[in-house]
Write a protein that holds these residues in place. Structure first.
Motif, PDB file in Angstrom:
ATOM      1  N   PHE A   1      66.365  33.506 -23.313  1.00  0.00           N
ATOM      2  CA  PHE A   1      66.016  33.432 -21.831  1.00  0.00           C
ATOM      3  C   PHE A   1      65.588  32.374 -21.833  1.00  0.00           C
ATOM      4  O   PHE A   1      65.622  30.938 -21.384  1.00  0.00           O
ATOM      5  N   PHE A   2      63.954  32.323 -23.595  1.00  0.00           N
ATOM      6  CA  PHE A   2      62.987  31.517 -22.997  1.00  0.00           C
ATOM      7  C   PHE A   2      63.009  30.629 -23.900  1.00  0.00           C
ATOM      8  O   PHE A   2      63.622  30.397 -24.814  1.00  0.00           O
ATOM      9  N   GLY A   3      62.585  29.267 -23.556  1.00  0.00           N
ATOM     10  CA  GLY A   3      62.207  27.892 -24.317  1.00  0.00           C
ATOM     11  C   GLY A   3      60.628  27.008 -24.132  1.00  0.00           C
ATOM     12  O   GLY A   3      60.204  27.656 -22.765  1.00  0.00           O
ATOM     13  N   ASP A   4      60.245  26.564 -24.819  1.00  0.00           N
ATOM     14  CA  ASP A   4      59.486  26.243 -24.546  1.00  0.00           C
ATOM     15  C   ASP A   4      59.224  24.656 -23.969  1.00  0.00           C
ATOM     16  O   ASP A   4      60.445  23.682 -24.173  1.00  0.00           O
ATOM     17  N   ALA A   5      58.507  23.704 -23.514  1.00  0.00           N
ATOM     18  CA  ALA A   5      58.272  22.852 -22.887  1.00  0.00           C
ATOM     19  C   ALA A   5      57.030  22.144 -21.842  1.00  0.00           C
ATOM     20  O   ALA A   5      56.563  22.763 -21.527  1.00  0.00           O
ATOM     21  N   ALA A   6      56.795  21.549 -21.189  1.00  0.00           N
ATOM     22  CA  ALA A   6      56.074  20.893 -20.773  1.00  0.00           C
ATOM     23  C   ALA A   6      56.759  19.644 -19.700  1.00  0.00           C
ATOM     24  O   ALA A   6      56.900  18.606 -19.945  1.00  0.00           O
TER      25      ALA A   6
ATOM     26  N   ASN B   1      65.016  29.077 -20.211  1.00  0.00           N
ATOM     27  CA  ASN B   1      63.488  29.558 -18.757  1.00  0.00           C
ATOM     28  C   ASN B   1      62.653  29.164 -19.863  1.00  0.00           C
ATOM     29  O   ASN B   1      61.399  29.226 -20.693  1.00  0.00           O
ATOM     30  N   THR B   2      61.609  27.837 -18.597  1.00  0.00           N
ATOM     31  CA  THR B   2      60.206  27.433 -19.545  1.00  0.00           C
ATOM     32  C   THR B   2      59.362  28.050 -18.562  1.00  0.00           C
ATOM     33  O   THR B   2      58.456  27.192 -19.030  1.00  0.00           O
ATOM     34  N   GLY B   3      59.190  28.415 -18.308  1.00  0.00           N
ATOM     35  CA  GLY B   3      58.569  29.206 -17.286  1.00  0.00           C
ATOM     36  C   GLY B   3      57.796  27.992 -15.975  1.00  0.00           C
ATOM     37  O   GLY B   3      58.631  27.719 -15.636  1.00  0.00           O
ATOM     38  N   SER B   4      56.766  28.444 -15.644  1.00  0.00           N
ATOM     39  CA  SER B   4      56.139  27.204 -14.730  1.00  0.00           C
ATOM     40  C   SER B   4      56.343  25.327 -15.010  1.00  0.00           C
ATOM     41  O   SER B   4      56.593  25.175 -14.283  1.00  0.00           O
ATOM     42  N   ALA B   5      56.688  25.373 -16.258  1.00  0.00           N
ATOM     43  CA  ALA B   5      57.077  23.879 -16.430  1.00  0.00           C
ATOM     44  C   ALA B   5      58.830  23.790 -15.824  1.00  0.00           C
ATOM     45  O   ALA B   5      59.701  22.677 -15.274  1.00  0.00           O
ATOM     46  N   GLY B   6      59.388  24.833 -15.843  1.00  0.00           N
ATOM     47  CA  GLY B   6      60.438  24.369 -15.231  1.00  0.00           C
ATOM     48  C   GLY B   6      61.374  23.747 -14.170  1.00  0.00           C
ATOM     49  O   GLY B   6      62.541  22.931 -14.063  1.00  0.00           O
ATOM     50  N   LEU B   7      60.839  23.942 -13.081  1.00  0.00           N
ATOM     51  CA  LEU B   7      61.689  22.983 -11.904  1.00  0.00           C
ATOM     52  C   LEU B   7      60.473  21.565 -12.509  1.00  0.00           C
ATOM     53  O   LEU B   7      60.986  20.533 -11.678  1.00  0.00           O
ATOM     54  N   PHE B   8      59.375  21.717 -12.782  1.00  0.00           N
ATOM     55  CA  PHE B   8      58.713  20.251 -12.814  1.00  0.00           C
ATOM     56  C   PHE B   8      59.245  19.456 -13.998  1.00  0.00           C
ATOM     57  O   PHE B   8      59.816  18.206 -14.068  1.00  0.00           O
ATOM     58  N   THR B   9      60.336  20.259 -14.574  1.00  0.00           N
ATOM     59  CA  THR B   9      61.348  19.290 -16.182  1.00  0.00           C
ATOM     60  C   THR B   9      62.257  18.618 -14.785  1.00  0.00           C
ATOM     61  O   THR B   9      63.395  17.970 -14.948  1.00  0.00           O
ATOM     62  N   ALA B  10      63.075  19.842 -13.406  1.00  0.00           N
ATOM     63  CA  ALA B  10      64.366  19.363 -12.902  1.00  0.00           C
ATOM     64  C   ALA B  10      63.775  18.181 -12.161  1.00  0.00           C
ATOM     65  O   ALA B  10      64.301  17.262 -11.517  1.00  0.00           O
ATOM     66  N   LEU B  11      61.972  18.125 -11.894  1.00  0.00           N
ATOM     67  CA  LEU B  11      61.579  16.497 -10.460  1.00  0.00           C
ATOM     68  C   LEU B  11      61.594  16.001 -12.004  1.00  0.00           C
ATOM     69  O   LEU B  11      61.645  14.987 -10.693  1.00  0.00           O
ATOM     70  N   HIS B  12      61.231  15.446 -13.035  1.00  0.00           N
ATOM     71  CA  HIS B  12      60.921  14.876 -13.828  1.00  0.00           C
ATOM     72  C   HIS B  12      62.216  14.132 -14.095  1.00  0.00           C
ATOM     73  O   HIS B  12      62.547  13.176 -13.955  1.00  0.00           O
TER      74      HIS B  12
END
Length: 346
Positions: free
Chosen positions: A177-182, A302-313
């Motif tokens: 499921f999970f990946g790394d991102a900021a 699934n990049t945790g808390s970063a996920g919705l902000f990757t979409a916003l960016h």
């Protein structure tokens, strides 16, 4: 479409009047580690297949952070382009807020590490952690309220998670499921009336269906906890599905209702990128066309808390988020904790 709202669970904090001081997104940034892990790569060590992963999660690949780097390194890499886009010098920041459940270490503060590395020496440093994937929602809400203070005018919000460090490499339930991102967002006060936070909804229901059992005061680290794998994330997928597909539509509907904005007038939905099937089910329950929700989970996991902000960016970078647009940020994390923010773009 009408969504039945469960009034019995954890009274939600909310506002319907908006905040008196408007604010704007002045810049965004994102960092993706260069190492790509495909579904095919995972089949070499896990009893799974590309078809199984894709059908159940919608994920085709994800990123993995290099072993010699930490969450703060991803934060810094996302922060710099966001600050440049906003035209903000780090020395001018009033606060650095980091949302992450995979901080560099239990102590010291990851936000402080980032603040120091940036040279944001007068900034307040805050860490928002144990709402896990919903920490970004809470961090955005905190930032919005901080901007109501006349002494705070510019905030750097960072959402980053390095889940590859806390998932068992041999556990196909979590590893796929999970990946790394900021991702980074620079928030500033605005002169546009009505911009910023219109309303919000937060809810919770205590559950241990997603947890990291060891490493705290209840079960301190020991040779036994390490041997048992208790420092890895455990997750009940069925419980997550039920909670997410119930709570997210309810929360989004509440936030829009409190803002006085019909769902069909909300231009963008930036949702926690937990699972493509959860995202699709949430949109279907609300009667929202799929194209109004930016998707990154297919290529990032699934990049945790970063996920919705990757979409916003992604929306900001593509130029699709326009002045005056109303948009929703929504997510759910371990606990369970969930929340939705309804905002207007300046």
């Amino acid at each position: 479409m009408t969504v039945a709202l469960d009034r019995a669970v954890a009274p939600s904090h909310q506002t319907g009047a908006g905040l008196s001081v408007p604010f704007a997104i002045a810049g965004t940034g994102m960092h993706l580690p260069p190492t790509v892990v495909t579904n095919e790569d995972l089949t070499r060590t896990l009893d799974t297949s590309d078809a199984w992963i894709t059908s159940r999660t919608g994920i085709r690949e994800r990123r993995m952070l290099a072993p010699d780097l930490a969450t703060s390194d991803m934060c810094l890499a996302a922060a710099r382009p966001a600050l440049e886009a906003a035209g903000v010098d780090p020395a001018g920041l009033d606060a650095v807020v980091v949302a992450s459940y995979t901080g560099d270490q239990p102590l010291v503060s990851t936000a402080l590490i980032v603040k120091d590395a940036l040279g944001a020496h007068r900034a307040l440093s805050l860490d928002v952690t144990q709402a896990a994937c919903a920490s970004g929602i809470q961090a955005m809400l905190i930032a919005a309220h901080l901007l109501q203070n006349p002494s705070i005018g510019t905030i750097l919000l960072l959402a980053a998670d390095c889940a590859s460090r806390i998932t068992d490499p041999a556990d196909r339930t979590t590893r796929v499921f999970f990946g790394d991102a900021a991702a980074a967002v620079v928030l500033t006060r605005s002169h546009t009336p009505g911009a910023g936070l219109l309303s919000y909804d937060l809810g919770s229901q205590l559950s241990y269906d997603v947890q990291i059992p060891a490493g705290g005061s209840k079960l301190p680290a020991s040779a036994a906890t390490v041997a048992a794998g208790d420092h890895y994330l455990s997750m009940d997928g069925r419980a997550v599905w039920k909670a997410a597909t119930t709570r997210l539509p309810e929360s989004i509907a509440r936030a829009a209702e409190r803002a006085g904005v019909p769902l069909h007038e909300v231009r963008h939905f930036f949702l926690h990128q937990a699972n493509l099937n959860i995202l699709t089910e949430t949109l279907a329950t609300l009667g929202i066309p799929r194209q109004r929700a930016t998707v990154t989970i297919d290529r990032l996991g699934n990049t945790g808390s970063a996920g919705l902000f990757t979409a916003l960016h992604t929306a900001v970078a593509e130029g699709s988020l326009l002045p005056g647009d109303t948009y929703v940020l929504a997510g759910i994390g371990a606990g369970f904790q969930w929340g939705s923010l309804c905002l207007r773009h300046a």
